[in-house]
Motif scaffolding. Sequence first.
Motif, PDB file in Angstrom:
ATOM      1  N   TYR A  84     -16.024  -4.643 -12.577  1.00 13.46           N
ATOM      2  CA  TYR A  84     -15.736  -4.498 -11.244  1.00 13.46           C
ATOM      3  C   TYR A  84     -16.568  -3.158 -10.438  1.00 13.46           C
ATOM      4  CZ  TYR A  84     -11.875  -7.320 -12.712  1.00 13.46           C
ATOM      5  OH  TYR A  84     -11.332  -8.128 -13.168  1.00 13.46           O
ATOM      6  N   ASP A  85     -16.329  -3.589  -9.139  1.00 13.79           N
ATOM      7  CA  ASP A  85     -16.973  -2.398  -8.229  1.00 13.79           C
ATOM      8  C   ASP A  85     -16.241  -1.415  -7.873  1.00 13.79           C
ATOM      9  OD1 ASP A  85     -19.779  -3.799  -7.951  1.00 13.79           O
ATOM     10  OD2 ASP A  85     -18.375  -5.409  -6.830  1.00 13.79           O
ATOM     11  N   ILE A  86     -14.906  -1.857  -7.337  1.00 16.84           N
ATOM     12  CA  ILE A  86     -13.810  -1.130  -6.813  1.00 16.84           C
ATOM     13  C   ILE A  86     -12.502  -1.115  -7.948  1.00 16.84           C
ATOM     14  CG2 ILE A  86     -12.149  -0.676  -5.009  1.00 16.84           C
ATOM     15  CD1 ILE A  86     -14.375  -2.128  -3.250  1.00 16.84           C
ATOM     16  N   ILE A  87     -11.753  -0.192  -8.328  1.00 12.61           N
ATOM     17  CA  ILE A  87     -10.855  -0.006  -9.097  1.00 12.61           C
ATOM     18  C   ILE A  87      -9.745   0.660  -8.322  1.00 12.61           C
ATOM     19  CG2 ILE A  87      -9.959   0.535 -11.406  1.00 12.61           C
ATOM     20  CD1 ILE A  87     -13.682   0.200 -11.268  1.00 12.61           C
ATOM     21  N   PHE A  88      -8.715   0.120  -8.105  1.00 11.29           N
ATOM     22  CA  PHE A  88      -7.441   0.956  -7.666  1.00 11.29           C
ATOM     23  C   PHE A  88      -6.761   1.237  -9.043  1.00 11.29           C
ATOM     24  CE2 PHE A  88      -8.298  -1.594  -3.896  1.00 11.29           C
ATOM     25  CZ  PHE A  88      -7.832  -0.659  -2.787  1.00 11.29           C
ATOM     26  N   ILE A  89      -6.286   2.565  -9.094  1.00 12.18           N
ATOM     27  CA  ILE A  89      -5.511   3.054 -10.230  1.00 12.18           C
ATOM     28  C   ILE A  89      -4.208   3.504  -9.751  1.00 12.18           C
ATOM     29  CG2 ILE A  89      -5.350   4.726 -12.333  1.00 12.18           C
ATOM     30  CD1 ILE A  89      -8.678   4.771 -12.343  1.00 12.18           C
ATOM     31  N   GLY A  90      -2.970   2.869 -10.254  1.00 13.33           N
ATOM     32  CA  GLY A  90      -1.824   3.124  -9.949  1.00 13.33           C
ATOM     33  C   GLY A  90      -0.926   3.751 -11.165  1.00 13.33           C
ATOM     34  N   SER A 110     -16.755   3.411 -18.769  1.00 12.04           N
ATOM     35  CA  SER A 110     -17.756   4.254 -18.000  1.00 12.04           C
ATOM     36  C   SER A 110     -17.326   3.824 -16.531  1.00 12.04           C
ATOM     37  CB  SER A 110     -18.692   3.599 -18.423  1.00 12.04           C
ATOM     38  OG  SER A 110     -19.905   4.190 -17.260  1.00 12.04           O
ATOM     39  N   TRP A 111     -17.082   5.034 -15.781  1.00 16.36           N
ATOM     40  CA  TRP A 111     -16.922   4.953 -14.415  1.00 16.36           C
ATOM     41  C   TRP A 111     -18.106   5.252 -13.273  1.00 16.36           C
ATOM     42  CZ3 TRP A 111     -12.113   3.056 -13.358  1.00 16.36           C
ATOM     43  CH2 TRP A 111     -11.360   3.106 -14.429  1.00 16.36           C
ATOM     44  N   GLN A 112     -19.172   5.421 -13.922  1.00 12.84           N
ATOM     45  CA  GLN A 112     -20.659   5.772 -13.417  1.00 12.84           C
ATOM     46  C   GLN A 112     -20.749   4.726 -12.258  1.00 12.84           C
ATOM     47  OE1 GLN A 112     -22.185   8.451 -14.205  1.00 12.84           O
ATOM     48  NE2 GLN A 112     -23.016   8.289 -12.213  1.00 12.84           N
ATOM     49  N   GLY A 113     -20.818   4.820 -10.927  1.00  8.20           N
ATOM     50  CA  GLY A 113     -21.266   3.934  -9.862  1.00  8.20           C
ATOM     51  C   GLY A 113     -19.928   3.283  -9.518  1.00  8.20           C
ATOM     52  N   LYS A 114     -18.616   3.607  -9.786  1.00  7.01           N
ATOM     53  CA  LYS A 114     -17.369   2.972  -9.501  1.00  7.01           C
ATOM     54  C   LYS A 114     -16.930   3.496  -8.326  1.00  7.01           C
ATOM     55  CE  LYS A 114     -18.194   0.047 -12.962  1.00  7.01           C
ATOM     56  NZ  LYS A 114     -18.917  -1.232 -12.579  1.00  7.01           N
ATOM     57  N   THR A 115     -16.178   2.743  -7.528  1.00  7.41           N
ATOM     58  CA  THR A 115     -15.325   3.252  -6.431  1.00  7.41           C
ATOM     59  C   THR A 115     -13.881   3.296  -6.848  1.00  7.41           C
ATOM     60  OG1 THR A 115     -16.863   2.634  -4.766  1.00  7.41           O
ATOM     61  CG2 THR A 115     -14.564   3.098  -4.129  1.00  7.41           C
ATOM     62  N   VAL A 116     -13.249   4.395  -7.250  1.00  4.99           N
ATOM     63  CA  VAL A 116     -11.976   4.406  -7.595  1.00  4.99           C
ATOM     64  C   VAL A 116     -11.064   4.847  -6.394  1.00  4.99           C
ATOM     65  CG1 VAL A 116     -10.417   5.711  -9.183  1.00  4.99           C
ATOM     66  CG2 VAL A 116     -12.600   4.862  -9.925  1.00  4.99           C
ATOM     67  N   ASP A 145      -9.493   8.701  -1.010  1.00  7.14           N
ATOM     68  CA  ASP A 145      -8.333   9.060  -0.637  1.00  7.14           C
ATOM     69  C   ASP A 145      -7.224   8.054  -1.069  1.00  7.14           C
ATOM     70  OD1 ASP A 145      -9.476  11.305   0.578  1.00  7.14           O
ATOM     71  OD2 ASP A 145      -9.162  10.486   2.788  1.00  7.14           O
ATOM     72  N   GLY A 146      -6.239   8.665  -1.796  1.00  9.65           N
ATOM     73  CA  GLY A 146      -5.082   7.688  -2.472  1.00  9.65           C
ATOM     74  C   GLY A 146      -3.962   7.572  -1.476  1.00  9.65           C
ATOM     75  N   LEU A 147      -3.000   6.889  -2.141  1.00 11.88           N
ATOM     76  CA  LEU A 147      -1.927   6.620  -1.223  1.00 11.88           C
ATOM     77  C   LEU A 147      -0.530   6.743  -2.169  1.00 11.88           C
ATOM     78  CD1 LEU A 147      -0.204   5.035   1.011  1.00 11.88           C
ATOM     79  CD2 LEU A 147      -0.282   3.131  -0.230  1.00 11.88           C
ATOM     80  N   GLU A 167      -2.137  -0.504   6.422  1.00 14.64           N
ATOM     81  CA  GLU A 167      -2.870   0.436   7.220  1.00 14.64           C
ATOM     82  C   GLU A 167      -3.607   1.315   6.424  1.00 14.64           C
ATOM     83  OE1 GLU A 167      -0.892   4.684   8.969  1.00 14.64           O
ATOM     84  OE2 GLU A 167       0.019   2.906   9.814  1.00 14.64           O
ATOM     85  N   TRP A 168      -3.309   1.760   5.069  1.00 13.79           N
ATOM     86  CA  TRP A 168      -4.115   2.756   4.291  1.00 13.79           C
ATOM     87  C   TRP A 168      -5.513   1.864   3.857  1.00 13.79           C
ATOM     88  CZ3 TRP A 168      -3.934   1.704  -1.433  1.00 13.79           C
ATOM     89  CH2 TRP A 168      -4.604   2.495  -2.095  1.00 13.79           C
ATOM     90  N   ILE A 169      -5.355   0.556   3.743  1.00  9.90           N
ATOM     91  CA  ILE A 169      -6.570  -0.148   3.060  1.00  9.90           C
ATOM     92  C   ILE A 169      -7.466  -0.263   4.429  1.00  9.90           C
ATOM     93  CG2 ILE A 169      -7.330  -2.387   2.645  1.00  9.90           C
ATOM     94  CD1 ILE A 169      -4.822  -2.540   0.754  1.00  9.90           C
ATOM     95  N   GLY A 170      -6.770  -0.424   5.457  1.00 13.53           N
ATOM     96  CA  GLY A 170      -7.751  -0.454   6.745  1.00 13.53           C
ATOM     97  C   GLY A 170      -8.468   0.616   6.910  1.00 13.53           C
ATOM     98  N   LYS A 171      -7.974   1.791   6.671  1.00 22.97           N
ATOM     99  CA  LYS A 171      -8.743   3.061   6.846  1.00 22.97           C
ATOM    100  C   LYS A 171      -9.807   3.216   5.725  1.00 22.97           C
ATOM    101  CE  LYS A 171      -5.035   5.793   9.039  1.00 22.97           C
ATOM    102  NZ  LYS A 171      -3.888   6.671   8.567  1.00 22.97           N
ATOM    103  N   LEU A 172      -9.638   2.629   4.495  1.00 27.53           N
ATOM    104  CA  LEU A 172     -10.621   2.617   3.499  1.00 27.53           C
ATOM    105  C   LEU A 172     -11.777   1.739   3.694  1.00 27.53           C
ATOM    106  CD1 LEU A 172      -8.086   2.079   0.296  1.00 27.53           C
ATOM    107  CD2 LEU A 172      -9.378   4.396   1.046  1.00 27.53           C
ATOM    108  N   LYS A 173     -11.679   0.637   4.657  1.00 23.77           N
ATOM    109  CA  LYS A 173     -12.645  -0.172   4.913  1.00 23.77           C
ATOM    110  C   LYS A 173     -13.666   0.206   6.022  1.00 23.77           C
ATOM    111  CE  LYS A 173     -10.108  -4.599   3.797  1.00 23.77           C
ATOM    112  NZ  LYS A 173      -9.313  -5.628   4.406  1.00 23.77           N
TER     113      LYS A 173
END
Length: 174
Positions: A84-90, A110-116, A145-147, A167-173
Amino acid sequence: METKKTLVAFFSRAGENYAVGHIEKGNTHIIAEMIAAETGADLFEIKPVTPYPDDYTECTEVAKRELEDNARPEIKGDVNVEDYDIIFIGYPNWWGDVPMPVYTFIEKHSWQGKTVIPFCTHEGSGLGATEARIEAACEGATVLDGLAVRGATAQNEREKARKSIVEWIGKLKK
């Protein structure tokens, strides 16, 4: 995000919960599903091999002991985060920290190069120090930035929670 392979990995707990009573689906689980629906992400639930007690007070005692011991409870299954490229962690915010099964999950990869992207449920503490803890644990990742969503909102005001997520995801984009 549409062109990136995205995962929502989350830990959640049903049963007796603070401020919302006995629940069938955990607060963080509800938010994770909303994020996955909004982003087209895959879902992975982080589940400890030994479940937390259903009783709220008993659960807090076990979780507090794990935190004090810096425990790494064994978890069921896994997902190949490296795909995966992007991983949301909840997670729920427990005493300003991430529940220990989430660290078990993080430390397997390994989280190298990932967006968390962290997100949590809480009843007043917001993200607390969890963003910094996630950033330190996910070495090599870019942490956005988290939510934070109140558990009572996740359970009882789902449309309000969904609007916050959109709204949060819109700001992340941006």
